[in-house]
Design an enzyme around this catalytic site. Structure first.
Site, PDB file in Angstrom:
ATOM      1  N   GLY A   1     -11.824   1.273  57.881  1.00  0.00           N
ATOM      2  CA  GLY A   1     -11.586  -0.008  56.945  1.00  0.00           C
ATOM      3  C   GLY A   1     -10.448  -0.169  57.048  1.00  0.00           C
ATOM      4  O   GLY A   1      -9.677  -0.795  57.867  1.00  0.00           O
ATOM      5  N   GLY A   2      -9.549  -0.022  55.807  1.00  0.00           N
ATOM      6  CA  GLY A   2      -8.147  -0.715  55.580  1.00  0.00           C
ATOM      7  C   GLY A   2      -7.126  -0.112  56.385  1.00  0.00           C
ATOM      8  O   GLY A   2      -6.271  -0.963  56.980  1.00  0.00           O
TER       9      GLY A   2
ATOM     10  N   ASN B   1     -13.473  -1.784  61.229  1.00  0.00           N
ATOM     11  CA  ASN B   1     -14.253  -2.422  60.438  1.00  0.00           C
ATOM     12  C   ASN B   1     -13.188  -3.564  60.053  1.00  0.00           C
ATOM     13  O   ASN B   1     -12.667  -3.112  58.946  1.00  0.00           O
ATOM     14  CB  ASN B   1     -15.086  -1.976  59.643  1.00  0.00           C
ATOM     15  N   TRP B   2     -12.681  -4.680  60.384  1.00  0.00           N
ATOM     16  CA  TRP B   2     -11.687  -5.734  59.627  1.00  0.00           C
ATOM     17  C   TRP B   2     -12.289  -6.322  58.497  1.00  0.00           C
ATOM     18  O   TRP B   2     -11.547  -6.980  57.997  1.00  0.00           O
ATOM     19  CB  TRP B   2     -11.183  -6.346  60.861  1.00  0.00           C
ATOM     20  N   LYS B   3     -13.682  -6.327  58.367  1.00  0.00           N
ATOM     21  CA  LYS B   3     -14.478  -7.171  57.363  1.00  0.00           C
ATOM     22  C   LYS B   3     -13.915  -8.487  57.232  1.00  0.00           C
ATOM     23  O   LYS B   3     -13.964  -9.271  58.426  1.00  0.00           O
ATOM     24  CB  LYS B   3     -13.934  -6.288  55.861  1.00  0.00           C
TER      25      LYS B   3
ATOM     26  N   HIS C   1     -23.966  -1.928  56.487  1.00  0.00           N
ATOM     27  CA  HIS C   1     -22.780  -1.607  55.771  1.00  0.00           C
ATOM     28  C   HIS C   1     -22.961  -1.478  54.190  1.00  0.00           C
ATOM     29  O   HIS C   1     -23.851  -2.154  53.530  1.00  0.00           O
ATOM     30  CB  HIS C   1     -21.592  -2.453  56.048  1.00  0.00           C
TER      31      HIS C   1
ATOM     32  N   GLU D   1     -21.354  -2.400  51.816  1.00  0.00           N
ATOM     33  CA  GLU D   1     -20.871  -3.535  51.189  1.00  0.00           C
ATOM     34  C   GLU D   1     -21.862  -4.779  51.130  1.00  0.00           C
ATOM     35  O   GLU D   1     -22.243  -5.403  50.421  1.00  0.00           O
ATOM     36  CB  GLU D   1     -19.606  -4.187  51.725  1.00  0.00           C
TER      37      GLU D   1
ATOM     38  N   GLU E   1     -21.154   6.941  55.126  1.00  0.00           N
ATOM     39  CA  GLU E   1     -20.207   6.535  54.344  1.00  0.00           C
ATOM     40  C   GLU E   1     -20.471   6.384  52.840  1.00  0.00           C
ATOM     41  O   GLU E   1     -21.352   5.623  52.364  1.00  0.00           O
ATOM     42  CB  GLU E   1     -19.775   4.915  54.638  1.00  0.00           C
TER      43      GLU E   1
ATOM     44  N   SER F   1     -12.152   5.653  53.718  1.00  0.00           N
ATOM     45  CA  SER F   1     -10.877   6.153  53.346  1.00  0.00           C
ATOM     46  C   SER F   1     -10.307   7.160  54.282  1.00  0.00           C
ATOM     47  O   SER F   1      -9.597   8.057  54.123  1.00  0.00           O
ATOM     48  CB  SER F   1     -10.726   6.551  51.895  1.00  0.00           C
TER      49      SER F   1
ATOM     50  N   GLY G   1     -13.119   1.981  49.928  1.00  0.00           N
ATOM     51  CA  GLY G   1     -12.232   1.080  49.300  1.00  0.00           C
ATOM     52  C   GLY G   1     -11.376   1.630  48.282  1.00  0.00           C
ATOM     53  O   GLY G   1     -10.298   1.205  47.469  1.00  0.00           O
TER      54      GLY G   1
END
Length: 259
Positions: free
Chosen positions: A237-238, A7-9, A97, A99, A169, A216, A175
């Site tokens: 994610g990151g 997920n590159w957001k 999601h 967010e 999640e 994470s 994050g």
């Protein structure tokens, strides 16, 4: 099936998305050629979907989207139709999601409507569920997450090759760089799998659903998560923004699929 979903957001420009997608495809086409039972999925921003689609088409890497609306067309400013996603070649789409739930007011009813629309158009919904820190500390984790699963799948009956992926999640770790323990994740996955059996029937749930972990995850902890019963992959994610790191995670996922 094992899943590794990136997920590159809203982290990358269109050229950056194109460059990263090209690198992932080149590496996975070689390293993952013999990795049966692994789905590597890239979810770029909507603006980068067409560029990334041109790179992933005909490769072992699948295209995913970060969201979709529940109507095929209409006066819905700023939204994207599942019909458009399918035309672009998207095979997967994130739904609900954390967010979007937190910042954009996504409700369980909206998640359900999106899930039904995606299934209608042959796109695999990746339904994100998870508790807040306050809900967890109040001892409501299990009830909150299972209620989200039940709401998302209200009226869903999987037919043919239709598939649903549920991503657990925990919202309070997104994050932060700090994941829950594998044992903690496995306990929640077991409860979600039990709920899927109740909702869809054991046979359908076993064949046409999967539960993955998001929060994470990276190459340092991925193997421990994948070793736990019931955890079929990860939503990343990151760590998915770093080509070498994501390639390492793909190798670990492939190893788990072979085990």
């Amino acid at each position: 099936m094992r899943y590794l979903i990136a997920n590159w957001k809203m982290q990358l420009s269109e050229p950056e998305s194109e460059s990263l997608a090209r690198g992932v495809v080149q590496r996975w086409a070689g390293e993952g050629a013999s990795a049966d039972g692994v789905s590597v999925v890239l979810c770029p921003s909507h603006l980068a979907l067409e560029r990334v689609a041109s790179i992933t088409k005909g490769t072992p890497v699948a295209l995913g989207a970060q969201d979709a609306f529940w109507m095929d067309k209409g006066a819905y400013t700023g939204e994207i139709s599942p019909v458009t996603l399918r035309e672009l070649g998207a095979e997967y789409c994130l739904v609900g999601h954390s967010e979007r739930r937190e910042f954009l007011g996504e409700t369980d009813e909206m998640v359900n409507r999106k899930t039904l629309a995606l299934l209608k158009h042959g796109i695999v919904p990746v339904i994100c569920v998870g508790e807040t820190r306050a809900e967890r500390e109040a001892g409501k984790r299990n009830a909150v997450v299972i209620d989200q699963v039940r709401a998302a799948l209200d009226g869903v009956s999987l037919v043919g090759a239709q598939t649903v992926v549920v991503a657990y999640e925990p919202r309070w770790v997104i994050g932060t760089g700090k994941a829950v323990t594998p044992d903690d994740a496995a306990e929640m996955h077991h409860l979600i799998i039990s709920a899927l059996h109740d909702l869809l029937g054991a046979d359908v749930a076993e064949r046409q659903t999967a539960v993955i972990y998001g929060g994470s995850a990276d190459s340092s902890n991925l193997a421990a998560f994948l070793a736990m019963p019931g955890i079929s992959g990860t939503l990343v994610g990151g760590a998915s923004l770093k080509q070498d790191e994501f390639a390492a995670m793909a190798r670990i996922t492939a190893d788990a699929a072979r085990a």
